[in-house]
Design a protein around this motif. Structure first.
Motif, PDB file in Angstrom:
ATOM      1  N   ARG A 132      -7.537  49.606  -7.689  1.00  0.00           N
ATOM      2  CA  ARG A 132      -7.044  48.131  -7.604  1.00  0.00           C
ATOM      3  C   ARG A 132      -7.021  47.565  -6.610  1.00  0.00           C
ATOM      4  NH1 ARG A 132      -0.517  50.888  -7.916  1.00  0.00           N
ATOM      5  NH2 ARG A 132      -0.543  48.966  -8.511  1.00  0.00           N
ATOM      6  N   VAL A 133      -7.358  47.508  -5.403  1.00  0.00           N
ATOM      7  CA  VAL A 133      -7.334  46.980  -4.307  1.00  0.00           C
ATOM      8  C   VAL A 133      -8.333  46.959  -3.332  1.00  0.00           C
ATOM      9  CG1 VAL A 133      -4.745  47.430  -3.605  1.00  0.00           C
ATOM     10  CG2 VAL A 133      -6.625  48.899  -1.826  1.00  0.00           C
ATOM     11  N   LEU A 134      -9.462  47.596  -4.330  1.00  0.00           N
ATOM     12  CA  LEU A 134     -10.822  48.294  -3.279  1.00  0.00           C
ATOM     13  C   LEU A 134     -12.134  47.369  -4.285  1.00  0.00           C
ATOM     14  CD1 LEU A 134     -10.823  50.122  -0.981  1.00  0.00           C
ATOM     15  CD2 LEU A 134     -10.733  48.359  -0.300  1.00  0.00           C
ATOM     16  N   GLN A 135     -13.082  47.047  -4.467  1.00  0.00           N
ATOM     17  CA  GLN A 135     -13.857  47.078  -5.472  1.00  0.00           C
ATOM     18  C   GLN A 135     -15.162  48.000  -5.083  1.00  0.00           C
ATOM     19  OE1 GLN A 135     -16.442  43.240  -4.513  1.00  0.00           O
ATOM     20  NE2 GLN A 135     -15.276  42.178  -4.796  1.00  0.00           N
ATOM     21  N   SER A 136     -15.075  48.840  -4.210  1.00  0.00           N
ATOM     22  CA  SER A 136     -16.148  50.516  -4.206  1.00  0.00           C
ATOM     23  C   SER A 136     -14.522  51.751  -4.124  1.00  0.00           C
ATOM     24  CB  SER A 136     -16.938  50.616  -3.541  1.00  0.00           C
ATOM     25  OG  SER A 136     -17.401  51.625  -2.841  1.00  0.00           O
ATOM     26  N   GLU A 137     -15.220  52.641  -4.904  1.00  0.00           N
ATOM     27  CA  GLU A 137     -14.028  53.384  -5.111  1.00  0.00           C
ATOM     28  C   GLU A 137     -14.954  54.335  -3.906  1.00  0.00           C
ATOM     29  OE1 GLU A 137     -14.428  55.352  -9.280  1.00  0.00           O
ATOM     30  OE2 GLU A 137     -13.234  54.233  -9.819  1.00  0.00           O
ATOM     31  N   ARG A 138     -15.910  54.256  -3.185  1.00  0.00           N
ATOM     32  CA  ARG A 138     -16.872  54.830  -2.391  1.00  0.00           C
ATOM     33  C   ARG A 138     -16.315  55.295  -0.771  1.00  0.00           C
ATOM     34  NH1 ARG A 138     -21.531  58.227  -3.353  1.00  0.00           N
ATOM     35  NH2 ARG A 138     -21.709  58.775  -5.802  1.00  0.00           N
ATOM     36  N   THR A 139     -15.258  53.897  -0.698  1.00  0.00           N
ATOM     37  CA  THR A 139     -14.678  53.545   0.485  1.00  0.00           C
ATOM     38  C   THR A 139     -14.266  54.368   1.116  1.00  0.00           C
ATOM     39  OG1 THR A 139     -14.174  51.177   0.087  1.00  0.00           O
ATOM     40  CG2 THR A 139     -13.343  51.806   1.549  1.00  0.00           C
ATOM     41  N   THR A 140     -15.073  54.832   2.962  1.00  0.00           N
ATOM     42  CA  THR A 140     -14.899  55.948   4.092  1.00  0.00           C
ATOM     43  C   THR A 140     -13.643  55.156   5.067  1.00  0.00           C
ATOM     44  OG1 THR A 140     -16.720  55.153   4.808  1.00  0.00           O
ATOM     45  CG2 THR A 140     -16.575  57.075   3.137  1.00  0.00           C
ATOM     46  N   ILE A 141     -12.949  56.708   5.130  1.00  0.00           N
ATOM     47  CA  ILE A 141     -12.207  55.721   6.492  1.00  0.00           C
ATOM     48  C   ILE A 141     -12.506  56.303   7.403  1.00  0.00           C
ATOM     49  CG2 ILE A 141      -9.651  56.140   6.805  1.00  0.00           C
ATOM     50  CD1 ILE A 141      -9.100  56.888   4.222  1.00  0.00           C
ATOM     51  N   HIS A 142     -12.410  54.991   9.053  1.00  0.00           N
ATOM     52  CA  HIS A 142     -11.946  55.352  10.082  1.00  0.00           C
ATOM     53  C   HIS A 142     -10.797  55.905  10.242  1.00  0.00           C
ATOM     54  CE1 HIS A 142     -16.158  53.520  10.722  1.00  0.00           C
ATOM     55  NE2 HIS A 142     -15.405  52.839  10.376  1.00  0.00           N
ATOM     56  N   GLY A 143     -10.880  57.682  11.201  1.00  0.00           N
ATOM     57  CA  GLY A 143      -9.812  57.603  12.114  1.00  0.00           C
ATOM     58  C   GLY A 143      -9.359  57.102  13.216  1.00  0.00           C
ATOM     59  N   ALA A 144      -8.207  58.148  13.736  1.00  0.00           N
ATOM     60  CA  ALA A 144      -8.672  57.584  15.355  1.00  0.00           C
ATOM     61  C   ALA A 144      -9.595  56.837  15.902  1.00  0.00           C
ATOM     62  CB  ALA A 144      -7.147  58.274  16.041  1.00  0.00           C
ATOM     63  N   ASP A 145     -10.146  57.954  16.249  1.00  0.00           N
ATOM     64  CA  ASP A 145     -11.634  57.629  17.467  1.00  0.00           C
ATOM     65  C   ASP A 145     -12.377  56.809  17.225  1.00  0.00           C
ATOM     66  OD1 ASP A 145     -10.833  60.195  18.886  1.00  0.00           O
ATOM     67  OD2 ASP A 145     -11.263  61.563  18.072  1.00  0.00           O
ATOM     68  N   SER A 146     -12.740  56.903  15.650  1.00  0.00           N
ATOM     69  CA  SER A 146     -13.690  56.232  15.126  1.00  0.00           C
ATOM     70  C   SER A 146     -13.365  54.310  14.819  1.00  0.00           C
ATOM     71  CB  SER A 146     -14.316  56.436  13.826  1.00  0.00           C
ATOM     72  OG  SER A 146     -15.440  56.050  13.159  1.00  0.00           O
ATOM     73  N   MET A 147     -11.836  54.899  15.212  1.00  0.00           N
ATOM     74  CA  MET A 147     -12.017  53.146  15.280  1.00  0.00           C
ATOM     75  C   MET A 147     -11.618  52.520  16.178  1.00  0.00           C
ATOM     76  SD  MET A 147      -8.272  53.594  13.129  1.00  0.00           S
ATOM     77  CE  MET A 147      -7.746  52.228  13.692  1.00  0.00           C
ATOM     78  N   LEU A 148     -11.107  53.956  17.993  1.00  0.00           N
ATOM     79  CA  LEU A 148     -11.586  53.260  19.031  1.00  0.00           C
ATOM     80  C   LEU A 148     -13.220  52.869  19.479  1.00  0.00           C
ATOM     81  CD1 LEU A 148      -9.720  52.688  21.353  1.00  0.00           C
ATOM     82  CD2 LEU A 148     -10.495  55.087  22.186  1.00  0.00           C
ATOM     83  N   MET A 149     -14.090  53.886  18.622  1.00  0.00           N
ATOM     84  CA  MET A 149     -15.830  53.174  18.619  1.00  0.00           C
ATOM     85  C   MET A 149     -16.092  52.176  18.545  1.00  0.00           C
ATOM     86  SD  MET A 149     -16.706  57.168  18.063  1.00  0.00           S
ATOM     87  CE  MET A 149     -18.918  57.053  18.014  1.00  0.00           C
ATOM     88  N   VAL A 150     -15.385  52.059  16.933  1.00  0.00           N
ATOM     89  CA  VAL A 150     -16.361  50.343  16.101  1.00  0.00           C
ATOM     90  C   VAL A 150     -15.495  49.204  17.728  1.00  0.00           C
ATOM     91  CG1 VAL A 150     -15.093  48.880  14.364  1.00  0.00           C
ATOM     92  CG2 VAL A 150     -15.675  51.545  13.692  1.00  0.00           C
ATOM     93  N   LEU A 151     -14.226  49.183  18.106  1.00  0.00           N
ATOM     94  CA  LEU A 151     -13.202  48.112  18.411  1.00  0.00           C
ATOM     95  C   LEU A 151     -14.098  48.440  20.097  1.00  0.00           C
ATOM     96  CD1 LEU A 151     -11.110  45.988  19.573  1.00  0.00           C
ATOM     97  CD2 LEU A 151      -9.591  48.678  20.507  1.00  0.00           C
ATOM     98  N   GLN A 152     -14.483  49.009  20.935  1.00  0.00           N
ATOM     99  CA  GLN A 152     -15.776  49.140  22.258  1.00  0.00           C
ATOM    100  C   GLN A 152     -16.692  47.906  22.148  1.00  0.00           C
ATOM    101  OE1 GLN A 152     -17.383  52.681  23.035  1.00  0.00           O
ATOM    102  NE2 GLN A 152     -17.407  52.016  25.124  1.00  0.00           N
ATOM    103  N   LEU A 153     -17.125  48.528  20.068  1.00  0.00           N
ATOM    104  CA  LEU A 153     -18.468  48.215  20.067  1.00  0.00           C
ATOM    105  C   LEU A 153     -18.489  46.112  19.647  1.00  0.00           C
ATOM    106  CD1 LEU A 153     -20.627  50.276  17.267  1.00  0.00           C
ATOM    107  CD2 LEU A 153     -21.215  49.718  19.592  1.00  0.00           C
ATOM    108  N   ALA A 154     -17.185  46.413  19.020  1.00  0.00           N
ATOM    109  CA  ALA A 154     -17.242  44.961  18.846  1.00  0.00           C
ATOM    110  C   ALA A 154     -16.485  43.821  20.117  1.00  0.00           C
ATOM    111  CB  ALA A 154     -16.126  45.098  17.555  1.00  0.00           C
ATOM    112  N   MET A 155     -15.753  44.289  21.263  1.00  0.00           N
ATOM    113  CA  MET A 155     -15.482  44.307  21.807  1.00  0.00           C
ATOM    114  C   MET A 155     -16.722  43.872  22.947  1.00  0.00           C
ATOM    115  SD  MET A 155     -12.380  46.007  23.503  1.00  0.00           S
ATOM    116  CE  MET A 155     -11.688  44.682  25.082  1.00  0.00           C
ATOM    117  N   ALA A 156     -17.714  44.668  23.267  1.00  0.00           N
ATOM    118  CA  ALA A 156     -19.015  45.219  23.998  1.00  0.00           C
ATOM    119  C   ALA A 156     -20.024  43.229  22.874  1.00  0.00           C
ATOM    120  CB  ALA A 156     -20.106  46.072  23.658  1.00  0.00           C
ATOM    121  N   GLU A 157     -19.900  42.898  21.927  1.00  0.00           N
ATOM    122  CA  GLU A 157     -20.680  42.154  20.863  1.00  0.00           C
ATOM    123  C   GLU A 157     -19.912  40.688  21.791  1.00  0.00           C
ATOM    124  OE1 GLU A 157     -23.394  40.751  18.693  1.00  0.00           O
ATOM    125  OE2 GLU A 157     -22.926  42.571  19.023  1.00  0.00           O
ATOM    126  N   VAL A 158     -18.634  41.194  21.338  1.00  0.00           N
ATOM    127  CA  VAL A 158     -18.498  39.099  22.180  1.00  0.00           C
ATOM    128  C   VAL A 158     -18.474  39.350  23.445  1.00  0.00           C
ATOM    129  CG1 VAL A 158     -16.105  38.274  22.766  1.00  0.00           C
ATOM    130  CG2 VAL A 158     -15.760  39.661  19.979  1.00  0.00           C
TER     131      VAL A 158
END
Length: 440
Positions: free
Chosen positions: A21-47
């Motif tokens: 009802r809210v997403l186009q894909s039913e196969r969307t996966t979830i980032h947990g706490a550690d994975s969220m922090l790793m993505v944030l690290q990548l985002a900050m490095a890119e900036v």
């Protein structure tokens, strides 16, 4: 009595049941706490790279931005210290990574559950404050029950270090995640060179550039290149100057291994048996050529055993709830619409089990040692490089977008430069001397 951990899993299950009802894909996966922090690290490095030219970020800056990010997304009062002047750019890069990878984080799950909750439903399963404390690592506030998490959290003495075990488990789950959501760039980064396929940072850089140039995911950039090599013929094969041609063998091995996993997924209808075969195939690839006393070998054996057991348990739970008429997950699509009928009959049921397994991984308590999680000094699971995602995403050199010129051409060019330069000039126009005439 229902615990806070039960409510956390209830939140994720509510999302899974109605995510269409809210997403186009039913196969969307979830980032947990550690994975969220790793993505944030990548985002900050890119900036930082865009601002200063260096793809790096200090751990203290990541932790400060982490607190601002959680409070901002949860609509809670900000902390008592100022946020980075590039915070808006960091948030944009973070959200862009999630969207590009067809992933969401646990804060997004809470927000979508609020949209999906009916008037007759009880209060929200998890409050913003509780989720903030959980993601921050305060396990006393939100304790996940034993029944909803893998047995690794209660394992006794292990023959390998916890850091190696965590890295190996992350590889297993990343391979399974690619079967569910092939757009998951983080999962591809963690599996591309595990086991060793001689695909290092330069390969990953070339893949990133190919994906960016074609506006595709990393996985599609790899598979499109390999398929073109295998099936394209002279008219459709990639150009000889394509940077990925330097890595044909390793990329072909990676795609072939995933094809083998997809074949298992489509041919075995029973999710318990299929899941066990998938885990066994990943384990075999990781332990090949390693002795029994090797740390990675021991971690792979232990992780494979735990995942097989948990997959069987999840399958039994889903069978029981299906028999009771409450599946808790979206129904399978009509089989007439499936291209691969074997996948429609067997693969989709297994995908449901794998998604439930990955959802459980997403709600496991975060790593308490953030420096250990984000450090560039990560365990070496294969090859000569560790499993640090930040180092992998950091380009080792500026890519020119094309392969080096052949050696013969470079040698000839050098010889041409060493030759003495001969310039041609038209003969100058000069008056010819007339012969002198003497008189006798």
């Amino acid at each position: 009595m229902e615990t806070s951990g039960d409510r956390l899993m209830q939140m994720v299950q509510t999302f899974r049941r109605d995510c269409h009802r809210v997403l186009q894909s039913e196969r969307t996966t979830i980032h947990g706490a550690d994975s969220m922090l790793m993505v944030l690290q990548l985002a900050m490095a890119e900036v930082n790279k865009q601002q200063s030219g260096e793809f790096k970020v200090a751990l203290s800056d990541v932790l400060m931005a982490w607190k601002h990010l959680l409070l901002h997304k949860l609509h809670l009062p900000p902390p008592n210290f100022a946020r980075s002047e590039n915070y808006d750019l960091i948030l944009e890069a973070y959200e862009s990574f999630l969207k590009r990878s067809n992933t969401v984080d646990l804060v997004d799950i809470l927000s979508m559950c609020k949209q999906l909750r009916l008037d007759s439903d009880p209060d929200e399963p998890v409050s913003p404050i509780q989720l903030f404390e959980f993601l921050s690592g305060n396990l006393d506030v939100l304790e996940v029950p034993d029944s909803s998490v893998p047995s690794t959290l209660s394992s006794k003495d292990r023959p390998c270090s916890p850091q190696v075990k965590m890295a190996v488990r992350r590889v297993f789950c990343s391979y399974l995640s690619l079967l569910v959501n092939s757009k998951n760039d983080m999962a591809l980064a963690l599996t591309l060179n595990v086991p060793d396929r001689s695909l290092g940072r330069q390969t990953f850089t070339d893949i990133k550039h190919a994906a960016r140039n074609n506006n595709t995911s990393l996985f599609l950039a790899v598979t499109s290149f390999v398929r073109a090599i295998q099936l394209g013929g002279k008219g459709y094969a990639p150009a000889q100057s394509d940077p990925l041609r330097k890595h044909v063998k390793g990329l072909s091995d990676f795609v072939q291994f995933l094809d083998n996993l997809e074949e298992i997924l489509g041919e075995i209808p029973d999710p318990s048996v299929c899941g066990a075969r998938l885990v066994a195939a990943i384990r075999a690839a990781l332990v090949k050529g390693r002795s029994g006393g090797d740390a990675v070998h021991a971690a792979a054996e232990e992780t494979a055993k735990e995942l097989k057991e948990r997959i069987c348990q999840i399958h039994q739970i889903q069978k029981q709830t299906a028999n009771e008429g409450r599946t808790g997950i979206s129904p399978a699509r009509p089989k007439a619409h499936a291209v691969n009928h074997s996948t429609a009959y067997g693969g989709r049921d297994t995908v449901k089990v794998l998604m439930a397994l990955l959802d459980e991984e997403a709600v496991t308590p975060p790593c308490q040692n953030k420096a250990e999680l984000l450090s560039e000094d990560q365990p070496v699971v294969s090859g000569a490089e560790g499993t640090c995602v930040l180092m992998l995403f950091r380009s080792p050199e500026v890519s020119t977008g094309c392969s080096p010129e052949p050696l013969r051409n470079r040698v000839q060019s050098r010889l041409d430069l060493l030759k003495p330069k001969v310039t041609w000039a038209p003969p100058s126009k000069s008056h010819k001397s007339k012969p002198s005439v003497t008189s006798n």
